[in-house]
Structures are given as structure tokens and as C-alpha cells.
Design a protein around this motif. Structure first.
Motif, PDB file in Angstrom:
ATOM      1  N   ASN A  38       0.055  -5.914  13.863  1.00  0.00           N
ATOM      2  CA  ASN A  38       0.388  -5.921  12.441  1.00  0.00           C
ATOM      3  C   ASN A  38      -0.802  -5.379  11.658  1.00  0.00           C
ATOM      4  O   ASN A  38      -1.806  -6.081  11.471  1.00  0.00           O
ATOM      5  CB  ASN A  38       0.747  -7.332  11.974  1.00  0.00           C
ATOM      6  CG  ASN A  38       1.233  -7.353  10.542  1.00  0.00           C
ATOM      7  OD1 ASN A  38       1.217  -6.347   9.837  1.00  0.00           O
ATOM      8  ND2 ASN A  38       1.671  -8.512  10.104  1.00  0.00           N
ATOM      9  N   HIS A  40      -1.164  -4.998   8.641  1.00  0.00           N
ATOM     10  CA  HIS A  40      -1.393  -5.725   7.396  1.00  0.00           C
ATOM     11  C   HIS A  40      -2.276  -6.957   7.577  1.00  0.00           C
ATOM     12  O   HIS A  40      -2.635  -7.615   6.602  1.00  0.00           O
ATOM     13  CB  HIS A  40      -0.063  -6.082   6.728  1.00  0.00           C
ATOM     14  CG  HIS A  40       0.665  -4.858   6.278  1.00  0.00           C
ATOM     15  ND1 HIS A  40       0.343  -4.178   5.127  1.00  0.00           N
ATOM     16  CD2 HIS A  40       1.664  -4.155   6.865  1.00  0.00           C
ATOM     17  CE1 HIS A  40       1.125  -3.117   5.002  1.00  0.00           C
ATOM     18  NE2 HIS A  40       1.937  -3.079   6.045  1.00  0.00           N
ATOM     19  N   ASP A  41      -2.657  -7.239   8.820  1.00  0.00           N
ATOM     20  CA  ASP A  41      -3.627  -8.307   9.076  1.00  0.00           C
ATOM     21  C   ASP A  41      -5.048  -7.834   8.773  1.00  0.00           C
ATOM     22  O   ASP A  41      -5.988  -8.621   8.855  1.00  0.00           O
ATOM     23  CB  ASP A  41      -3.556  -8.769  10.542  1.00  0.00           C
ATOM     24  CG  ASP A  41      -2.269  -9.517  10.851  1.00  0.00           C
ATOM     25  OD1 ASP A  41      -1.610  -9.993   9.901  1.00  0.00           O
ATOM     26  OD2 ASP A  41      -1.933  -9.617  12.047  1.00  0.00           O
ATOM     27  N   ASP A  43      -7.751  -4.942   6.423  1.00  0.00           N
ATOM     28  CA  ASP A  43      -7.973  -4.387   5.088  1.00  0.00           C
ATOM     29  C   ASP A  43      -7.685  -2.877   5.120  1.00  0.00           C
ATOM     30  O   ASP A  43      -8.546  -2.085   5.491  1.00  0.00           O
ATOM     31  CB  ASP A  43      -9.406  -4.672   4.643  1.00  0.00           C
ATOM     32  CG  ASP A  43      -9.676  -4.269   3.208  1.00  0.00           C
ATOM     33  OD1 ASP A  43      -8.932  -3.433   2.650  1.00  0.00           O
ATOM     34  OD2 ASP A  43     -10.664  -4.783   2.640  1.00  0.00           O
ATOM     35  N   LEU A  44      -6.470  -2.508   4.736  1.00  0.00           N
ATOM     36  CA  LEU A  44      -6.044  -1.108   4.795  1.00  0.00           C
ATOM     37  C   LEU A  44      -6.820  -0.231   3.815  1.00  0.00           C
ATOM     38  O   LEU A  44      -7.104   0.940   4.124  1.00  0.00           O
ATOM     39  CB  LEU A  44      -4.542  -1.004   4.545  1.00  0.00           C
ATOM     40  CG  LEU A  44      -3.662  -1.697   5.596  1.00  0.00           C
ATOM     41  CD1 LEU A  44      -2.212  -1.692   5.172  1.00  0.00           C
ATOM     42  CD2 LEU A  44      -3.834  -1.039   6.952  1.00  0.00           C
ATOM     43  N   ASN A 145     -10.288  -2.172  10.746  1.00  0.00           N
ATOM     44  CA  ASN A 145      -9.677  -1.734   9.486  1.00  0.00           C
ATOM     45  C   ASN A 145      -9.291  -0.257   9.547  1.00  0.00           C
ATOM     46  O   ASN A 145      -8.212   0.127   9.069  1.00  0.00           O
ATOM     47  CB  ASN A 145     -10.624  -1.982   8.313  1.00  0.00           C
ATOM     48  CG  ASN A 145     -10.832  -3.446   8.029  1.00  0.00           C
ATOM     49  OD1 ASN A 145      -9.978  -4.278   8.308  1.00  0.00           O
ATOM     50  ND2 ASN A 145     -11.985  -3.787   7.479  1.00  0.00           N
ATOM     51  N   TYR A 149      -5.501   1.318   9.277  1.00  0.00           N
ATOM     52  CA  TYR A 149      -5.114   2.365   8.321  1.00  0.00           C
ATOM     53  C   TYR A 149      -4.410   3.516   9.046  1.00  0.00           C
ATOM     54  O   TYR A 149      -3.339   3.969   8.626  1.00  0.00           O
ATOM     55  CB  TYR A 149      -6.340   2.888   7.555  1.00  0.00           C
ATOM     56  CG  TYR A 149      -6.004   4.101   6.737  1.00  0.00           C
ATOM     57  CD1 TYR A 149      -5.329   3.977   5.527  1.00  0.00           C
ATOM     58  CD2 TYR A 149      -6.307   5.382   7.198  1.00  0.00           C
ATOM     59  CE1 TYR A 149      -4.963   5.094   4.786  1.00  0.00           C
ATOM     60  CE2 TYR A 149      -5.948   6.502   6.465  1.00  0.00           C
ATOM     61  CZ  TYR A 149      -5.282   6.348   5.272  1.00  0.00           C
ATOM     62  OH  TYR A 149      -4.915   7.461   4.543  1.00  0.00           O
ATOM     63  N   GLU A 152      -0.966   2.492  10.276  1.00  0.00           N
ATOM     64  CA  GLU A 152       0.009   2.266   9.209  1.00  0.00           C
ATOM     65  C   GLU A 152       0.414   3.545   8.477  1.00  0.00           C
ATOM     66  O   GLU A 152       1.581   3.717   8.125  1.00  0.00           O
ATOM     67  CB  GLU A 152      -0.548   1.248   8.209  1.00  0.00           C
ATOM     68  CG  GLU A 152       0.403   0.885   7.095  1.00  0.00           C
ATOM     69  CD  GLU A 152       1.616   0.087   7.565  1.00  0.00           C
ATOM     70  OE1 GLU A 152       2.579  -0.007   6.779  1.00  0.00           O
ATOM     71  OE2 GLU A 152       1.623  -0.445   8.695  1.00  0.00           O
TER      72      GLU A 152
END
Length: 182
Positions: A38, A40-41, A43-44, A145, A149, A152
Motif C-alpha cells: 500500500n 499510501h502507507d 509519504d508520497l 517514500n 511514489y 503509485e
């Protein structure tokens, strides 16, 4: 380059073979694939900033990850991250350890000091061989992170659109004034 592979064949064949086999098994068994990850766990926004600045990924991979960055020795030669396998663990290893024999630098400050990277240390590379290139050091949580990014917003995405460009830069940015994005 031939000497590099000769050294691996004589010194590190078992270690390298294990790494390759492990990577293939991970890719095909789904152990650490996207469905278990995930983004979103993490810091995008920090990951995006690393992509743009400290890690400087966009220089070779392009702002949209399509492999057409502006580095003079890499234009069009960097892998298209949009087509990369959606596997956070493999991507993290590549960011941390780089890709020996290529322009992809390593960002883990301990890479090749011990055998955490592909089972190799810097002494495994001869003087006449291409040694892994060092990038800027990125802390482990920063690598996470950055990987989040890329997972995602880049891997598995279709060709970039004007909307993608304006989200990356800002609305009306000159870099987004490209006919192919319209």
C-alpha cells in the motif's frame, strides 16, 4: 564489461544465481507484489520530491518515468518505469543498490561495503571493470517514500497526459506545452 561478467562467473556465480532465482520467484509467486503493498502507507509527496531532486530520477527516466530523461548519456536508454514490474521490493533493491554495469547509481550508503547488494562487495569488481556508480545517499525511509511514489504514480500507467504533466509540475508549466500531451 566482459571482465566484469567473468569475475561474477568465478567469484559470485552462486550469490548472483540465488539473487536472480529469488527475484524470479518473487515476481511469479506474488509474495511481495503490488496487491500486498500500500503506497499510501508512505509519504508520497516526499517521494515525489526525491524523484525530482535528491535521487534525481527524472534526469534519466524523465518526469513521467518513460525513460526519456535529458541526461546526455542516458537519453532514451533508461528503462521505461511505466512498464516495470509492479513489485516494490525489487524496485527498492534497485534504488538502494543500483544496477552494476549500467548508469543506474546506488543510493544506499552501505551498498557494496557489505554484501547486501546482489551478494557483492566493491572488492568483487576489478580495476578494469565498471564499478557500480554512487548516487546521493538516501536514507532507508526516504527510499521507501520514493518507491511508493513510483509505484503509485508511474509503474503500470498509460502514456502521460497533460493532466499528469500539470500535476507533476504545475498548471500551465512550459514543460507541459507539448503537442503529444494534448
Amino acid at each position: 564489461m566482459g571482465a566484469f561478467f567473468g569475475k561474477i562467473m568465478t567469484k559470485g556465480l552462486l550469490k548472483l544465481s540465488f539473487c536472480v532465482i529469488f527475484s524470479v520467484l518473487v515476481c511469479h509467486t506474488g509474495t511481495v507484489r503490488a496487491e500486498n503493498y500500500n503506497a499510501h502507507d508512505f509519504d508520497l509527496n516526499a517521494g515525489k520530491k526525491l524523484y525530482q531532486t535528491k535521487a534525481n530520477c527524472l534526469t534519466c527516466h524523465g518526469w513521467d518515468g518513460n525513460g526519456t530523461g535529458m541526461h546526455p548519456r542516458s537519453v532514451g536508454k533508461a528503462p521505461n518505469l511505466r512498464e516495470f514490474i509492479k513489485d516494490a521490493e525489487i524496485l527498492r533493491e534497485i534504488v538502494a543498490c543500483g544496477r552494476p554495469g549500467s548508469m543506474m547509481p546506488y543510493h544506499d550508503r552501505m551498498a557494496y561495503r557489505d554484501d547486501r547488494c546482489y551478494g557483492l562487495v566493491m572488492a568483487d569488481f576489478g580495476e578494469d571493470e565498471v564499478k557500480p556508480k554512487r548516487g546521493k545517499t538516501i536514507r532507508p525511509e526516504e527510499i521507501d517514500n520514493l518507491v511508493a511514489y513510483v509505484m503509485e504514480f508511474i509503474i503500470g500507467r498509460q502514456a502521460a497526459t497533460l493532466d499528469d504533466c500539470e500535476k507533476f509540475f504545475k498548471q500551465g508549466h512550459p514543460n507541459c506545452n507539448i503537442p503529444s500531451l494534448k
